[in-house]
Write an enzyme that holds these catalytic residues in place. Structure first.
Site, mmCIF file in Angstrom:
data_model
loop_
_atom_site.group_PDB
_atom_site.id
_atom_site.type_symbol
_atom_site.label_atom_id
_atom_site.label_comp_id
_atom_site.label_asym_id
_atom_site.label_seq_id
_atom_site.Cartn_x
_atom_site.Cartn_y
_atom_site.Cartn_z
ATOM 1 N N LEU A 116 -1.124 4.692 4.929
ATOM 2 C CA LEU A 116 -0.263 3.583 5.314
ATOM 3 C C LEU A 116 -0.495 2.438 4.329
ATOM 4 C CD1 LEU A 116 -0.623 5.374 7.920
ATOM 5 C CD2 LEU A 116 -0.194 3.296 9.234
ATOM 6 N N MET A 117 0.533 2.108 3.558
ATOM 7 C CA MET A 117 0.408 1.166 2.443
ATOM 8 C C MET A 117 1.175 -0.122 2.699
ATOM 9 S SD MET A 117 -1.244 1.835 -0.477
ATOM 10 C CE MET A 117 -0.239 1.295 -1.851
ATOM 11 N N LYS A 119 0.575 -1.984 15.129
ATOM 12 C CA LYS A 119 -0.229 -0.947 14.484
ATOM 13 C C LYS A 119 -0.074 0.398 15.199
ATOM 14 C CE LYS A 119 -1.975 -3.522 11.246
ATOM 15 N NZ LYS A 119 -3.375 -3.944 11.219
ATOM 16 N N GLY A 153 -6.230 1.057 5.997
ATOM 17 C CA GLY A 153 -7.172 0.152 5.345
ATOM 18 C C GLY A 153 -7.906 -0.745 6.316
ATOM 19 N N GLN A 169 -8.552 -5.525 14.668
ATOM 20 C CA GLN A 169 -9.522 -4.549 14.193
ATOM 21 C C GLN A 169 -10.893 -4.697 14.864
ATOM 22 O OE1 GLN A 169 -9.390 -4.727 9.881
ATOM 23 N NE2 GLN A 169 -7.159 -4.495 9.878
ATOM 24 N N CYS A 209 8.607 -6.384 -18.476
ATOM 25 C CA CYS A 209 7.367 -5.627 -18.325
ATOM 26 C C CYS A 209 7.623 -4.227 -18.872
ATOM 27 C CB CYS A 209 6.895 -5.568 -16.873
ATOM 28 S SG CYS A 209 7.976 -4.629 -15.781
#
Length: 482
Positions: A182-183, A264, A286, A295, A452
């Site tokens: 999960l990003m 979450k 994370g 958390q 870039c």
């Protein structure tokens, strides 16, 4: 040049069948990565090491691959020669070592295998004595030498170690299964993904979009970076799920203090559905114990109840400074510092030690069809096609031929911009991590084109500036190499 690849120690203690499988997998991964640039990939596979051979102009590329491939504990850069007699070994080593030991203390270390009538210790003594005679060293120092002369001698093959470099360690990707990470693009999720990759998991990415196109582009850029640097031996997927409607329903159905925990839970439930379709057994997050209100141990227990999947939390017992230091080492800190934080729902008084009964009641109030609709709207692309995908989308106007009055801003890191300068009339360098601050001081009557290497970060930061009210910014993508 020859490289001797030493395997991660945990590979070496596996049973024969498992060890063989992992060595074969690492060998396959290295050949796959090296074959993308080398016309001919020359390798040898052994039970306890892998050897890679390359031409002098290929050394830097091979070194970069070996430094960043999971499963490589360390590698030696060696000069190989054939010496069937001990006297020949002594002369060959002396030719290499004399200029290095002049005026310095030194020691000789030998690892010998094969059938010989002398030992490694005999070789060390003989070579050391000869170097004292023909060189100009200060003296031999067995414990704290200025120079260590390292040799490996197998049968009649002599390897003089010129450099010993550490690798990533871990297991080869493809040997331990797959995970879905999960990003959000911030410090925690990127470092957790890296640790998953380093442990040998083929790690795919899932992103819950709460912040629009710019945030999605930014997270894709980080995923692309992690894949290119650490896991390009395998094709992995990037899945985007639109979560705005889910958040809206969450506000309608649940009390404010439970929003963070419930969000979450919903993300895990959505990720579980995607993982089921992909045949993946584990999810990666994370989260770190007590870092934020969602958390705490109680809240993490709440969150885990939302899924039957194994949830891996590589950062669970790490501190934030340690996480940020690791982001520094792997090169994701600057991405994370410039990523918009859209991944959380902010409560005035978030619950830290909630009620299981209250959570069960609130969960039933949420319209599950909203979550299913979001999952049904998911879009999946392979990470190696991210550049093409973003460039096709062209969220911002792209200019291929600048006007004389345009100023090009090279937003690459300064060392890259200096090594590969743009050839254009008016170019200034502002690295992407300074752009939002520095742009305010520019002449806003001019038009600026962001550049870039691959056009991803320029799209992202052009979108940031445009959303902030700066309409005088576009993306520069030269039609030919600048």
């Amino acid at each position: 040049m020859k490289f001797i690849v030493k395997l991660f120690p945990e590979i070496m203690v596996k049973g024969h069948a498992v060890k063989k499988k992992m060595v074969n997998q690492l060998h396959f991964n290295l050949r796959n990565l090296l074959g993308r640039q080398l016309a001919e990939v020359r390798t040898k596979r052994f039970g306890d090491k892998i050897e890679v051979f390359c031409a002098p102009d290929e050394v830097e590329f091979v070194r970069r691959i070996l430094l960043n491939t999971p499963g490589v504990e360390q590698f030696l850069e060696v000069e190989q020669s054939i010496c069937s007699e001990l006297d020949a070994v002594v002369e060959k080593v002396a030719e290499y070592a004399r200029p290095k030991i002049a005026g310095k203390t030194f020691v000789v270390r030998v690892k010998r295998t094969g059938n010989h009538d002398f030992s490694s210790y005999d070789m060390e003594r003989l070579i050391g004595a000869h170097l004292c005679q023909v060189g100009e060293p200060k003296r031999v120092d067995l414990h704290h030498p200025d120079v260590k002369i390292e040799l490996e001698y197998h049968q009649d093959q002599l390897n003089i170690v010129q450099q010993r470099r550490p690798g990533l360690g871990g297991f080869p990707i493809g040997s331990l299964g797959e995970a879905l990470s999960l990003m959000s693009g911030g410090f925690d999720s990127t470092v957790a993904s890296y640790l998953s990759i380093r442990r040998g998991l083929k790690t795919h990415f899932i992103f819950f979009n709460l912040g629009g196109a710019a945030h999605e582009i930014g997270v894709k850029q980080v995923a692309l970076y992690l894949w290119e640097k650490f896991s390009a031996s395998h094709r992995v997927m990037f899945i985007t799920i639109p979560f705005q409607a889910v958040v809206a329903e969450l506000f309608r159905a649940n009390h404010e203090v439970y929003l963070g925990v419930m969000l979450k839970r919903l993300m895990l439930q959505a990720a579980e559905k995607v993982a089921d379709d992909m045949g993946i057994d584990a999810l990666v997050t994370g989260e770190a114990v007590a870092q934020v209100s969602s958390q705490t141990l109680r809240n993490l227990a709440f969150i885990d109840q939302a899924t039957d999947k194994l949830v891996l939390r590589p950062l669970a017992l790490m501190s934030k400074p340690d996480i940020m230091a690791m982001a520094d080492r792997i090169g994701t800190r600057e991405f994370a510092e410039n990523m918009p934080e859209y991944c959380g729902v902010i409560s005035q008084n978030p619950v830290t030690h909630g009620s299981y009964k209250r959570m069960a009641v609130d969960s039933k109030k949420f319209d599950a069809s909203v979550l299913q609709q979001a999952v049904n709207s998911a879009k999946a692309i392979s990470v190696d096609s991210i550049v093409e995908n973003i460039n096709q989308a062209q969220a911002m106007d792209v200019v291929t031929e600048p006007l004389e009055t345009d100023t090009i801003i090279d937003i690459r890191q300064p060392e890259v911009a200096k090594a590969q300068p743009l050839k254009a009339a008016s170019v200034m360098t502002i690295p992407f991590y300074d752009l939002n601050r520095a742009f305010k001081s520019l002449d806003l009557q001019k038009r600026y084109l962001l550049y870039c290497q691959k056009g991803v970060m320029s799209q992202l930061h052009a979108q940031y500036l445009y959303d902030a009210g700066y309409t005088n910014v576009k993306v520069y993508r030269p039609s030919s190499s600048a």
